[in-house]
Design a protein around this motif. Structure first.
Motif, PDB file in Angstrom:
ATOM      1  N   GLN A  35       3.349 -11.722  43.776  1.00 41.48           N
ATOM      2  CA  GLN A  35       3.095 -12.747  42.732  1.00 41.48           C
ATOM      3  C   GLN A  35       2.225 -12.332  41.504  1.00 41.48           C
ATOM      4  O   GLN A  35       2.197 -13.114  40.639  1.00 41.48           O
ATOM      5  CB  GLN A  35       2.714 -14.167  43.486  1.00 41.48           C
ATOM      6  CG  GLN A  35       3.802 -14.506  44.482  1.00 41.48           C
ATOM      7  CD  GLN A  35       3.286 -15.867  45.271  1.00 41.48           C
ATOM      8  OE1 GLN A  35       2.038 -16.102  45.016  1.00 41.48           O
ATOM      9  NE2 GLN A  35       4.192 -16.373  46.099  1.00 41.48           N
ATOM     10  N   TYR A  36       1.305 -11.613  41.877  1.00 45.32           N
ATOM     11  CA  TYR A  36       0.306 -11.334  40.879  1.00 45.32           C
ATOM     12  C   TYR A  36       1.045 -10.529  39.824  1.00 45.32           C
ATOM     13  O   TYR A  36       1.861  -9.444  39.941  1.00 45.32           O
ATOM     14  CB  TYR A  36      -0.857 -10.486  41.400  1.00 45.32           C
ATOM     15  CG  TYR A  36      -1.703 -11.277  42.358  1.00 45.32           C
ATOM     16  CD1 TYR A  36      -1.454 -12.582  42.839  1.00 45.32           C
ATOM     17  CD2 TYR A  36      -2.858 -10.949  42.695  1.00 45.32           C
ATOM     18  CE1 TYR A  36      -1.996 -13.364  43.783  1.00 45.32           C
ATOM     19  CE2 TYR A  36      -3.927 -11.525  43.742  1.00 45.32           C
ATOM     20  CZ  TYR A  36      -3.534 -12.736  44.156  1.00 45.32           C
ATOM     21  OH  TYR A  36      -4.133 -13.306  44.848  1.00 45.32           O
ATOM     22  N   LYS A  37       0.760 -10.856  38.477  1.00 47.21           N
ATOM     23  CA  LYS A  37       1.296 -10.176  37.347  1.00 47.21           C
ATOM     24  C   LYS A  37       0.645  -9.029  37.143  1.00 47.21           C
ATOM     25  O   LYS A  37       1.535  -7.947  36.737  1.00 47.21           O
ATOM     26  CB  LYS A  37       1.043 -11.236  35.887  1.00 47.21           C
ATOM     27  CG  LYS A  37       1.872 -10.589  34.791  1.00 47.21           C
ATOM     28  CD  LYS A  37       1.895 -11.788  33.732  1.00 47.21           C
ATOM     29  CE  LYS A  37       2.483 -11.033  32.536  1.00 47.21           C
ATOM     30  NZ  LYS A  37       4.009 -10.906  32.609  1.00 47.21           N
ATOM     31  N   THR A  38      -0.450  -8.572  37.878  1.00 51.87           N
ATOM     32  CA  THR A  38      -0.980  -7.291  37.482  1.00 51.87           C
ATOM     33  C   THR A  38      -0.220  -6.384  38.071  1.00 51.87           C
ATOM     34  O   THR A  38      -0.377  -4.930  37.954  1.00 51.87           O
ATOM     35  CB  THR A  38      -2.207  -7.292  37.998  1.00 51.87           C
ATOM     36  OG1 THR A  38      -2.477  -7.805  39.101  1.00 51.87           O
ATOM     37  CG2 THR A  38      -3.212  -7.856  37.047  1.00 51.87           C
ATOM     38  N   TYR A  39       0.491  -6.637  39.403  1.00 45.67           N
ATOM     39  CA  TYR A  39       1.275  -5.462  40.173  1.00 45.67           C
ATOM     40  C   TYR A  39       2.815  -5.638  39.680  1.00 45.67           C
ATOM     41  O   TYR A  39       3.518  -5.024  40.221  1.00 45.67           O
ATOM     42  CB  TYR A  39       1.297  -6.147  41.692  1.00 45.67           C
ATOM     43  CG  TYR A  39      -0.182  -5.727  42.159  1.00 45.67           C
ATOM     44  CD1 TYR A  39      -0.334  -4.656  42.547  1.00 45.67           C
ATOM     45  CD2 TYR A  39      -1.188  -7.117  42.245  1.00 45.67           C
ATOM     46  CE1 TYR A  39      -1.869  -4.477  43.259  1.00 45.67           C
ATOM     47  CE2 TYR A  39      -2.118  -6.708  42.652  1.00 45.67           C
ATOM     48  CZ  TYR A  39      -2.578  -5.752  43.253  1.00 45.67           C
ATOM     49  OH  TYR A  39      -3.822  -5.485  43.864  1.00 45.67           O
ATOM     50  N   GLU A  40       3.257  -6.243  38.440  1.00 39.59           N
ATOM     51  CA  GLU A  40       4.472  -6.158  38.131  1.00 39.59           C
ATOM     52  C   GLU A  40       5.211  -4.750  37.849  1.00 39.59           C
ATOM     53  O   GLU A  40       6.278  -4.653  38.383  1.00 39.59           O
ATOM     54  CB  GLU A  40       4.629  -7.161  36.810  1.00 39.59           C
ATOM     55  CG  GLU A  40       5.964  -7.358  36.141  1.00 39.59           C
ATOM     56  CD  GLU A  40       6.099  -8.070  35.135  1.00 39.59           C
ATOM     57  OE1 GLU A  40       6.387  -7.838  34.056  1.00 39.59           O
ATOM     58  OE2 GLU A  40       5.514  -9.373  35.098  1.00 39.59           O
ATOM     59  N   ASN A  43       5.599  -3.147  40.982  1.00 41.00           N
ATOM     60  CA  ASN A  43       6.868  -3.579  41.783  1.00 41.00           C
ATOM     61  C   ASN A  43       8.067  -3.223  41.295  1.00 41.00           C
ATOM     62  O   ASN A  43       9.361  -3.057  42.039  1.00 41.00           O
ATOM     63  CB  ASN A  43       6.817  -5.052  41.768  1.00 41.00           C
ATOM     64  CG  ASN A  43       5.956  -5.549  43.015  1.00 41.00           C
ATOM     65  OD1 ASN A  43       5.780  -4.943  43.850  1.00 41.00           O
ATOM     66  ND2 ASN A  43       5.250  -6.815  42.623  1.00 41.00           N
ATOM     67  N   ARG A  44       8.194  -2.633  40.144  1.00 40.22           N
ATOM     68  CA  ARG A  44       9.283  -2.229  39.587  1.00 40.22           C
ATOM     69  C   ARG A  44       9.649  -0.685  40.140  1.00 40.22           C
ATOM     70  O   ARG A  44      10.945  -0.353  40.011  1.00 40.22           O
ATOM     71  CB  ARG A  44       9.449  -1.952  37.908  1.00 40.22           C
ATOM     72  CG  ARG A  44       9.412  -3.464  37.401  1.00 40.22           C
ATOM     73  CD  ARG A  44       9.418  -3.258  35.805  1.00 40.22           C
ATOM     74  NE  ARG A  44       9.226  -4.524  35.058  1.00 40.22           N
ATOM     75  CZ  ARG A  44       8.812  -4.811  34.085  1.00 40.22           C
ATOM     76  NH1 ARG A  44       8.709  -3.663  33.266  1.00 40.22           N
ATOM     77  NH2 ARG A  44       8.494  -5.837  33.389  1.00 40.22           N
ATOM     78  N   MET A  95      -0.182  -2.548  31.835  1.00 41.49           N
ATOM     79  CA  MET A  95      -0.232  -3.943  32.052  1.00 41.49           C
ATOM     80  C   MET A  95      -1.270  -4.270  30.906  1.00 41.49           C
ATOM     81  O   MET A  95      -0.940  -5.353  30.243  1.00 41.49           O
ATOM     82  CB  MET A  95      -0.616  -4.543  33.388  1.00 41.49           C
ATOM     83  CG  MET A  95       0.466  -4.413  34.381  1.00 41.49           C
ATOM     84  SD  MET A  95       1.905  -5.437  33.853  1.00 41.49           S
ATOM     85  CE  MET A  95       1.404  -7.001  33.651  1.00 41.49           C
ATOM     86  N   TYR A  99       1.543  -4.422  27.811  1.00 38.78           N
ATOM     87  CA  TYR A  99       1.852  -5.821  27.854  1.00 38.78           C
ATOM     88  C   TYR A  99       0.994  -6.947  27.476  1.00 38.78           C
ATOM     89  O   TYR A  99       1.202  -7.882  27.718  1.00 38.78           O
ATOM     90  CB  TYR A  99       2.341  -6.173  29.359  1.00 38.78           C
ATOM     91  CG  TYR A  99       3.717  -5.428  29.751  1.00 38.78           C
ATOM     92  CD1 TYR A  99       4.857  -5.786  29.272  1.00 38.78           C
ATOM     93  CD2 TYR A  99       3.900  -4.398  30.918  1.00 38.78           C
ATOM     94  CE1 TYR A  99       6.078  -5.314  29.715  1.00 38.78           C
ATOM     95  CE2 TYR A  99       5.018  -3.529  30.891  1.00 38.78           C
ATOM     96  CZ  TYR A  99       5.962  -4.287  30.698  1.00 38.78           C
ATOM     97  OH  TYR A  99       7.384  -3.583  30.873  1.00 38.78           O
ATOM     98  N   PHE A 101      -1.636  -7.683  29.030  1.00 35.33           N
ATOM     99  CA  PHE A 101      -2.212  -8.475  29.962  1.00 35.33           C
ATOM    100  C   PHE A 101      -3.590  -8.101  30.561  1.00 35.33           C
ATOM    101  O   PHE A 101      -3.531  -7.029  31.086  1.00 35.33           O
ATOM    102  CB  PHE A 101      -1.250  -8.690  31.208  1.00 35.33           C
ATOM    103  CG  PHE A 101      -1.435  -9.626  32.297  1.00 35.33           C
ATOM    104  CD1 PHE A 101      -1.302 -10.912  32.272  1.00 35.33           C
ATOM    105  CD2 PHE A 101      -2.255  -9.164  33.549  1.00 35.33           C
ATOM    106  CE1 PHE A 101      -1.728 -11.875  32.966  1.00 35.33           C
ATOM    107  CE2 PHE A 101      -2.508  -9.884  34.476  1.00 35.33           C
ATOM    108  CZ  PHE A 101      -2.505 -11.302  34.213  1.00 35.33           C
ATOM    109  N   THR A 103      -6.610  -6.878  32.356  1.00 41.32           N
ATOM    110  CA  THR A 103      -6.960  -6.676  33.616  1.00 41.32           C
ATOM    111  C   THR A 103      -7.938  -5.679  33.769  1.00 41.32           C
ATOM    112  O   THR A 103      -7.931  -4.593  32.912  1.00 41.32           O
ATOM    113  CB  THR A 103      -5.768  -6.415  34.803  1.00 41.32           C
ATOM    114  OG1 THR A 103      -6.363  -6.203  35.887  1.00 41.32           O
ATOM    115  CG2 THR A 103      -4.962  -5.234  34.254  1.00 41.32           C
TER     116      THR A 103
END
Length: 124
Positions: A35-40, A43-44, A95, A99, A101, A103
């Motif tokens: 769920q955390y956007k930082t791991y997007e 996860n891909r 990220m 992106y 974002f 972090t």
């Protein structure tokens, strides 16, 4: 004797313990990767349970390699940990900069990536 081993292999033990802790944290909190956007970005590339177990397994293998003074285990595990920490660092920088974002995790993961890279170079 163990004092000398700990002093000589301190960096490797720290990276191994940090990796075990991080892997265990990801295993016990799977929502972090999901769920955390930082791991997007991560996860891909690889699915979440694999990454958590990889940190845990290679951290344990590094400690076993140090205890048994097994060069093969030490080299394989530190190169795997170097790859994992570098992948996480790169992902967090992507990220942050691509992106947009914000972090700080890229900077935090850069430390074990650099230390494991130093160890990997000295083990070869």
């Amino acid at each position: 004797m163990w004092k000398n081993v700990i002093l000589l292999r301190f960096d490797g033990l720290v990276i191994a313990l940090a990796s075990i802790w991080y892997g265990f944290t990801l295993i016990t909190n799977p929502e972090m990767l999901e769920q955390y956007k930082t791991y997007e970005v991560i996860n891909r590339v690889l699915q979440d349970p694999f990454l958590a177990y990889a940190f845990l397994i290679f951290g344990v293998l590094k400690i076993v390699g140090i205890i048994l003074n097994n060069r093969t285990l030490k080299v394989v595990s530190i190169f795997a940990l170097f790859f994992l920490w570098t992948m996480f660092t790169t992902s967090f920088f992507i990220m942050h900069y691509y992106y947009q974002f914000p972090t700080s995790l890229g900077g935090i993961c850069l430390i074990p990536a650099l230390i494991s890279g130093k160890i990997a170079l000295s083990e070869v």
